[in-house]
Design an enzyme around this catalytic site. Structure first.
Site, mmCIF file in Angstrom:
data_model
loop_
_atom_site.group_PDB
_atom_site.id
_atom_site.type_symbol
_atom_site.label_atom_id
_atom_site.label_comp_id
_atom_site.label_asym_id
_atom_site.label_seq_id
_atom_site.Cartn_x
_atom_site.Cartn_y
_atom_site.Cartn_z
ATOM 1 N N SER A 73 39.441 40.122 37.839
ATOM 2 C CA SER A 73 38.240 40.747 38.421
ATOM 3 C C SER A 73 38.214 42.227 38.107
ATOM 4 O O SER A 73 39.131 42.972 38.482
ATOM 5 C CB SER A 73 38.245 40.558 39.939
ATOM 6 O OG SER A 73 37.304 41.448 40.510
ATOM 7 N N HIS A 95 35.956 38.036 35.610
ATOM 8 C CA HIS A 95 35.260 37.887 36.889
ATOM 9 C C HIS A 95 34.509 39.182 37.219
ATOM 10 O O HIS A 95 35.089 40.259 37.272
ATOM 11 C CB HIS A 95 36.291 37.567 37.970
ATOM 12 C CG HIS A 95 35.713 37.162 39.282
ATOM 13 N ND1 HIS A 95 35.265 35.878 39.547
ATOM 14 C CD2 HIS A 95 35.503 37.862 40.423
ATOM 15 C CE1 HIS A 95 34.822 35.810 40.790
ATOM 16 N NE2 HIS A 95 34.944 37.002 41.349
ATOM 17 N N ASP A 106 32.092 40.951 39.961
ATOM 18 C CA ASP A 106 31.648 40.888 41.355
ATOM 19 C C ASP A 106 30.423 41.775 41.566
ATOM 20 O O ASP A 106 30.514 42.998 41.449
ATOM 21 C CB ASP A 106 32.766 41.377 42.278
ATOM 22 C CG ASP A 106 33.930 40.404 42.338
ATOM 23 O OD1 ASP A 106 33.707 39.250 42.731
ATOM 24 O OD2 ASP A 106 35.050 40.815 41.977
ATOM 25 N N MET A 154 27.717 43.107 44.257
ATOM 26 C CA MET A 154 27.525 43.233 45.713
ATOM 27 C C MET A 154 26.285 44.058 46.006
ATOM 28 O O MET A 154 26.049 45.082 45.352
ATOM 29 C CB MET A 154 28.733 43.934 46.328
ATOM 30 C CG MET A 154 30.043 43.257 46.030
ATOM 31 S SD MET A 154 31.393 44.205 46.757
ATOM 32 C CE MET A 154 32.798 43.268 46.182
ATOM 33 N N HIS A 158 30.057 36.621 39.948
ATOM 34 C CA HIS A 158 30.104 36.247 41.374
ATOM 35 C C HIS A 158 29.053 37.091 42.105
ATOM 36 O O HIS A 158 29.265 38.273 42.362
ATOM 37 C CB HIS A 158 31.531 36.525 41.888
ATOM 38 C CG HIS A 158 31.733 36.261 43.339
ATOM 39 N ND1 HIS A 158 32.878 36.642 44.019
ATOM 40 C CD2 HIS A 158 30.945 35.642 44.270
ATOM 41 C CE1 HIS A 158 32.784 36.281 45.290
ATOM 42 N NE2 HIS A 158 31.634 35.683 45.467
ATOM 43 N N MET A 203 27.342 38.334 45.157
ATOM 44 C CA MET A 203 27.416 38.476 46.623
ATOM 45 C C MET A 203 26.141 39.189 47.050
ATOM 46 O O MET A 203 26.154 40.353 47.484
ATOM 47 C CB MET A 203 28.680 39.258 47.003
ATOM 48 C CG MET A 203 29.939 38.431 46.892
ATOM 49 S SD MET A 203 31.436 39.425 46.882
ATOM 50 C CE MET A 203 31.581 39.745 45.134
ATOM 51 N N MET A 242 36.369 31.215 48.598
ATOM 52 C CA MET A 242 36.840 32.572 48.903
ATOM 53 C C MET A 242 38.092 32.474 49.781
ATOM 54 O O MET A 242 38.110 31.762 50.781
ATOM 55 C CB MET A 242 35.765 33.361 49.646
ATOM 56 C CG MET A 242 34.562 33.755 48.795
ATOM 57 S SD MET A 242 34.985 34.642 47.285
ATOM 58 C CE MET A 242 35.767 36.118 47.931
ATOM 59 N N GLY A 265 33.589 41.058 49.789
ATOM 60 C CA GLY A 265 33.113 42.429 49.996
ATOM 61 C C GLY A 265 34.036 43.505 49.471
ATOM 62 O O GLY A 265 33.564 44.570 49.075
ATOM 63 N N PHE A 266 35.333 43.217 49.445
ATOM 64 C CA PHE A 266 36.275 44.242 48.998
ATOM 65 C C PHE A 266 37.451 43.609 48.269
ATOM 66 O O PHE A 266 37.851 42.487 48.601
ATOM 67 C CB PHE A 266 36.826 45.036 50.191
ATOM 68 C CG PHE A 266 35.756 45.786 50.928
ATOM 69 C CD1 PHE A 266 35.311 47.023 50.480
ATOM 70 C CD2 PHE A 266 35.176 45.233 52.069
ATOM 71 C CE1 PHE A 266 34.299 47.699 51.158
ATOM 72 C CE2 PHE A 266 34.170 45.904 52.747
ATOM 73 C CZ PHE A 266 33.729 47.141 52.290
ATOM 74 N N GLY A 267 38.029 44.363 47.336
ATOM 75 C CA GLY A 267 39.267 43.932 46.705
ATOM 76 C C GLY A 267 40.446 44.377 47.570
ATOM 77 O O GLY A 267 40.276 45.118 48.550
ATOM 78 N N GLY A 268 41.629 43.913 47.222
ATOM 79 C CA GLY A 268 42.849 44.387 47.873
ATOM 80 C C GLY A 268 43.114 43.853 49.262
ATOM 81 O O GLY A 268 43.911 44.428 50.001
ATOM 82 N N ASP A 299 39.420 32.884 45.016
ATOM 83 C CA ASP A 299 39.190 34.320 44.820
ATOM 84 C C ASP A 299 39.579 35.123 46.059
ATOM 85 O O ASP A 299 39.012 34.935 47.132
ATOM 86 C CB ASP A 299 37.680 34.502 44.525
ATOM 87 C CG ASP A 299 37.280 35.950 44.293
ATOM 88 O OD1 ASP A 299 38.162 36.815 44.176
ATOM 89 O OD2 ASP A 299 36.056 36.198 44.217
ATOM 90 N N GLY A 300 40.526 36.042 45.870
ATOM 91 C CA GLY A 300 40.860 36.997 46.922
ATOM 92 C C GLY A 300 42.314 36.956 47.342
ATOM 93 O O GLY A 300 42.830 35.905 47.735
ATOM 94 N N GLY A 301 42.991 38.080 47.208
ATOM 95 C CA GLY A 301 44.361 38.201 47.701
ATOM 96 C C GLY A 301 45.397 37.443 46.893
ATOM 97 O O GLY A 301 46.493 37.169 47.377
ATOM 98 N N GLY A 356 42.312 40.682 41.136
ATOM 99 C CA GLY A 356 41.783 42.021 40.851
ATOM 100 C C GLY A 356 42.861 43.073 41.015
ATOM 101 O O GLY A 356 43.482 43.504 40.044
ATOM 102 N N SER A 357 43.132 43.458 42.272
ATOM 103 C CA SER A 357 44.068 44.565 42.499
ATOM 104 C C SER A 357 45.461 44.277 41.933
ATOM 105 O O SER A 357 46.104 45.176 41.390
ATOM 106 C CB SER A 357 44.146 44.893 43.988
ATOM 107 O OG SER A 357 44.383 43.737 44.731
HETATM 108 C C1 DX5 Z 1 36.013 40.180 46.826
HETATM 109 C C2 DX5 Z 1 35.786 39.798 45.404
HETATM 110 C C3 DX5 Z 1 37.010 39.541 44.623
HETATM 111 C C4 DX5 Z 1 37.922 40.716 44.451
HETATM 112 C C5 DX5 Z 1 39.312 40.175 44.439
HETATM 113 O O1 DX5 Z 1 34.822 40.155 47.505
HETATM 114 O O2 DX5 Z 1 34.998 38.627 45.326
HETATM 115 O O3 DX5 Z 1 36.702 38.993 43.347
HETATM 116 O O4 DX5 Z 1 37.721 41.466 43.299
HETATM 117 O O5 DX5 Z 1 40.173 41.230 44.524
HETATM 118 P P1 DX5 Z 1 41.683 41.061 44.915
HETATM 119 O O6 DX5 Z 1 42.336 40.218 43.863
HETATM 120 O O7 DX5 Z 1 42.190 42.461 44.934
HETATM 121 O O8 DX5 Z 1 41.738 40.408 46.261
HETATM 122 ZN ZN ZN Z 2 34.798 37.650 43.361
#
Ligand code: DX5
Ligand code: ZN
Length: 218
Positions: free
Chosen positions: A7, A32, A34, A36, A65, A67, A136, A141-144, A174-176, A196-197
């Site tokens: 991502s 990927h 994102d 928003m 993706h 959102m 999800m 809404g946020f990475g990390g 997707d996520g974490g 992502g992160s």
């Molecule tokens: C969150 C996004 C994810 C995000 C994942 O809303 O949909 O795609 O980039 O980031 P990480 O891997 O850091 O959780």
């Molecule tokens: Zn995503």
């Protein structure tokens, strides 16, 4: 073989082009992206101009993706900008069937996404109309953020639901996701993992190689 979808939400936008090239060289399957809108989710990220711009320099598969509320309004534009797959949120569409049909009309692949609090059973009537289901594993809404552990049970339920189909949709999570839990997520039934992160923090190439080794070994 399992797939990796890095991502770019956590990318360094000063050097985005070269980071995407590093991703391509790693053998990652998808990219990927994102999007928003500051309404369906709190934050605002990027949209069509970014996708159009990076499309010029790479043939990577764009896993977009969305959102955003009522994504049906923008499907054609995202397809024209270069999306290969468009994920829409179940919770963001007043008419899911028409939204998925609109995606299909544009000739790109269709994905349906649910938030962590949405019951997996709502997907039942759509699983034969999509190419991919995106689960999800954090609040969008946020990475990390931290991976929500109940995702494993949800993944098992979804896997059982699609197993009766001749041509089941891919399952993306997707996520974490990080190097410690990636294998467990894949073993639990994910076909595609987003990260992502954990990919952009530290050495990008080393992280990508480590993720790709896990995807290839499962
Ligand atoms: C969150 C996004 C994810 C995000 C994942 O809303 O949909 O795609 O980039 O980031 P990480 O891997 O850091 O959780
Ligand atoms: Zn995503």
């Amino acid at each position: 073989m399992k797939k990796l979808s890095p991502s770019i939400l956590s990318a360094d936008f000063n050097i985005l082009g070269s980071q995407i090239e590093t991703i391509r060289q790693s053998g990652a399957d998808y990219l990927h992206i994102d999007v928003m809108d500051g309404a369906f989710v709190k934050s605002i990220s990027y949209g069509m101009p970014l996708i159009k711009s990076i499309r010029k320099n790479t043939d990577l598969f764009f896993d977009v993706h969305l959102m955003i509320n009522e994504p049906i309004r923008y499907i054609r534009e995202f397809a024209e900008c270069g999306a290969d797959l468009i994920n829409v949120h179940y919770e963001a569409c007043s008419d899911i069937t028409s939204t998925l049909e609109e995606i299909r009309k544009t000739g790109v692949k269709a994905g349906l996404t649910i938030k962590p609090g949405t019951d997996v059973s709502v997907l039942k009537e759509f699983i034969d109309k999509v190419d991919l289901i995106l689960l999800m594993s954090v609040e969008p809404g946020f990475g990390g953020q931290k991976f929500i552990e109940s995702t494993y049970t949800r993944l098992a339920l979804l896997k059982a639901m699609v197993s009766c189909l001749d041509n089941p949709p891919e399952i993306e999570v997707d996520g974490g996701i990080n190097l410690l839990n990636a294998k467990k997520v894949l073993d639990a039934g994910a076909d595609v993992i987003v990260a992502g992160s954990s990919i952009f923090k530290g050495d990008l190439k080393e992280n990508l190689d480590a993720f790709m080794n896990i995807c290839r070994s499962v």
